[in-house]
Write an enzyme that holds these catalytic residues in place. Structure first.
Site, PDB file in Angstrom:
ATOM      1  N   ILE A  28      60.356  43.636  22.364  1.00 60.59           N
ATOM      2  CA  ILE A  28      60.470  42.093  22.547  1.00 60.59           C
ATOM      3  C   ILE A  28      59.206  41.734  23.291  1.00 60.59           C
ATOM      4  O   ILE A  28      59.036  40.628  23.436  1.00 60.59           O
ATOM      5  CB  ILE A  28      61.805  41.790  23.430  1.00 60.59           C
ATOM      6  CG1 ILE A  28      61.906  40.390  23.073  1.00 60.59           C
ATOM      7  CG2 ILE A  28      61.782  41.903  24.862  1.00 60.59           C
ATOM      8  CD1 ILE A  28      63.384  39.918  23.554  1.00 60.59           C
ATOM      9  N   ASN A  66      60.393  57.041  28.656  1.00 60.94           N
ATOM     10  CA  ASN A  66      60.263  57.052  30.140  1.00 60.94           C
ATOM     11  C   ASN A  66      61.757  57.500  30.583  1.00 60.94           C
ATOM     12  O   ASN A  66      62.574  57.212  29.960  1.00 60.94           O
ATOM     13  CB  ASN A  66      60.155  55.521  30.670  1.00 60.94           C
ATOM     14  CG  ASN A  66      58.651  55.067  30.336  1.00 60.94           C
ATOM     15  OD1 ASN A  66      57.995  55.640  30.561  1.00 60.94           O
ATOM     16  ND2 ASN A  66      58.752  53.805  29.869  1.00 60.94           N
ATOM     17  N   GLU A 108      63.878  51.419  32.140  1.00 57.87           N
ATOM     18  CA  GLU A 108      64.445  50.177  32.499  1.00 57.87           C
ATOM     19  C   GLU A 108      65.781  50.166  31.630  1.00 57.87           C
ATOM     20  O   GLU A 108      66.856  49.703  32.401  1.00 57.87           O
ATOM     21  CB  GLU A 108      63.798  48.988  31.981  1.00 57.87           C
ATOM     22  CG  GLU A 108      62.571  48.795  32.986  1.00 57.87           C
ATOM     23  CD  GLU A 108      61.569  47.754  32.478  1.00 57.87           C
ATOM     24  OE1 GLU A 108      61.621  46.983  31.577  1.00 57.87           O
ATOM     25  OE2 GLU A 108      60.359  47.719  33.319  1.00 57.87           O
ATOM     26  N   VAL A 109      65.789  50.564  30.710  1.00 55.77           N
ATOM     27  CA  VAL A 109      67.074  50.614  29.531  1.00 55.77           C
ATOM     28  C   VAL A 109      67.772  51.889  29.588  1.00 55.77           C
ATOM     29  O   VAL A 109      67.089  52.691  28.835  1.00 55.77           O
ATOM     30  CB  VAL A 109      66.685  49.893  28.289  1.00 55.77           C
ATOM     31  CG1 VAL A 109      68.147  49.824  27.574  1.00 55.77           C
ATOM     32  CG2 VAL A 109      66.086  48.590  28.340  1.00 55.77           C
ATOM     33  N   HIS A 113      65.264  56.095  24.224  1.00 56.76           N
ATOM     34  CA  HIS A 113      64.294  55.355  23.319  1.00 56.76           C
ATOM     35  C   HIS A 113      62.888  55.926  23.541  1.00 56.76           C
ATOM     36  O   HIS A 113      62.362  56.340  24.535  1.00 56.76           O
ATOM     37  CB  HIS A 113      64.400  54.026  23.489  1.00 56.76           C
ATOM     38  CG  HIS A 113      64.051  53.318  24.847  1.00 56.76           C
ATOM     39  ND1 HIS A 113      64.960  53.516  25.782  1.00 56.76           N
ATOM     40  CD2 HIS A 113      62.794  52.712  25.393  1.00 56.76           C
ATOM     41  CE1 HIS A 113      64.389  52.894  26.859  1.00 56.76           C
ATOM     42  NE2 HIS A 113      62.946  52.553  26.658  1.00 56.76           N
TER      43      HIS A 113
HETATM   44  P1  5GP Z   1      61.791  51.227  29.139  1.00 56.35           P
HETATM   45  O1  5GP Z   1      61.207  50.804  30.665  1.00 56.35           O
HETATM   46  O2  5GP Z   1      63.234  51.462  29.515  1.00 56.35           O
HETATM   47  O3  5GP Z   1      61.242  52.741  28.867  1.00 56.35           O
HETATM   48  O4  5GP Z   1      61.674  50.354  28.019  1.00 56.35           O
HETATM   49  C1  5GP Z   1      62.462  49.476  27.876  1.00 56.35           C
HETATM   50  C2  5GP Z   1      61.715  48.318  26.657  1.00 56.35           C
HETATM   51  O5  5GP Z   1      62.807  47.590  26.124  1.00 56.35           O
HETATM   52  C3  5GP Z   1      60.679  47.453  27.409  1.00 56.35           C
HETATM   53  O6  5GP Z   1      59.276  47.734  26.925  1.00 56.35           O
HETATM   54  C4  5GP Z   1      61.028  46.085  27.023  1.00 56.35           C
HETATM   55  O7  5GP Z   1      60.117  45.198  26.388  1.00 56.35           O
HETATM   56  C5  5GP Z   1      62.033  46.495  25.836  1.00 56.35           C
HETATM   57  N1  5GP Z   1      63.249  45.481  25.774  1.00 56.35           N
HETATM   58  C6  5GP Z   1      64.154  44.912  26.909  1.00 56.35           C
HETATM   59  N2  5GP Z   1      65.175  44.179  26.478  1.00 56.35           N
HETATM   60  C7  5GP Z   1      64.714  44.042  24.858  1.00 56.35           C
HETATM   61  C8  5GP Z   1      65.395  43.291  23.913  1.00 56.35           C
HETATM   62  O8  5GP Z   1      66.443  42.489  24.270  1.00 56.35           O
HETATM   63  N3  5GP Z   1      64.979  43.591  22.765  1.00 56.35           N
HETATM   64  C9  5GP Z   1      63.885  44.239  22.526  1.00 56.35           C
HETATM   65  N4  5GP Z   1      63.573  44.365  21.147  1.00 56.35           N
HETATM   66  N5  5GP Z   1      63.185  45.077  23.391  1.00 56.35           N
HETATM   67  C10 5GP Z   1      63.789  45.012  24.510  1.00 56.35           C
END
Ligand code: 5GP
Length: 120
Positions: free
Chosen positions: A34, A91, A99-100, A104
């Site tokens: 996103i 990550n 973050e999530v 992924h």
């Molecule tokens: P992390 O920091 O967990 O490796 O990456 C999480 C990623 O998820 C970030 O790049 C963020 O932009 C993406 N992200 C967070 N919320 C959403 C969402 O609701 N939809 C999509 N498509 N990406 C998301």
């Protein structure tokens, strides 16, 4: 630590929240990030409930593990970055900046990505 089934990617996998999909099979869903950090920025998820790389590498089936990496190969070809090059990142945990809390892989490409790590 248990899996939080209310995380945003779990909601996307349950189709409660929309995404822009680029690939799907029995074990994998991939969609556009996103907030893209590069012209191509795709998130590739196992459909199974795995928190992170620690959880996935320990507990996913061989079929799930193979599917995730096969999907990367198909996606980079489909999106036209196979030859120009790309980066795959996952990550994990606090130092990794995850973050999530659903595993992924980020696929980043479409421009020169520069050094792998920026200064903290
Ligand atoms: P992390 O920091 O967990 O490796 O990456 C999480 C990623 O998820 C970030 O790049 C963020 O932009 C993406 N992200 C967070 N919320 C959403 C969402 O609701 N939809 C999509 N498509 N990406 C998301």
């Amino acid at each position: 630590m248990s899996y939080d089934s209310n995380n945003i990617f779990a909601k996307i996998l349950r189709k409660e929240i929309p995404c822009k999909p680029v690939y799907e099979d029995e074990h994998v869903l991939a969609f556009h990030d996103i907030h893209p950090q590069a012209p191509t920025h795709i998130l590739v998820l196992p459909k199974g409930a795995y928190r992170d790389m620690n959880d996935f590498s320990a507990n996913a089936s061989p079929a799930e593990i193979a599917a995730l990496f096969r999907a990367v190969g198909k996606i980079v070809k489909e999106l036209g970055v196979e030859e120009s090059g790309y980066r795959v990142i996952s990550n994990c945990g606090a130092n990794g900046g995850q973050e999530v809390p659903h595993l992924h892989l980020h696929i980043l490409g479409g421009r020169r990505l520069g050094r792998m790590l920026q200064p903290a």
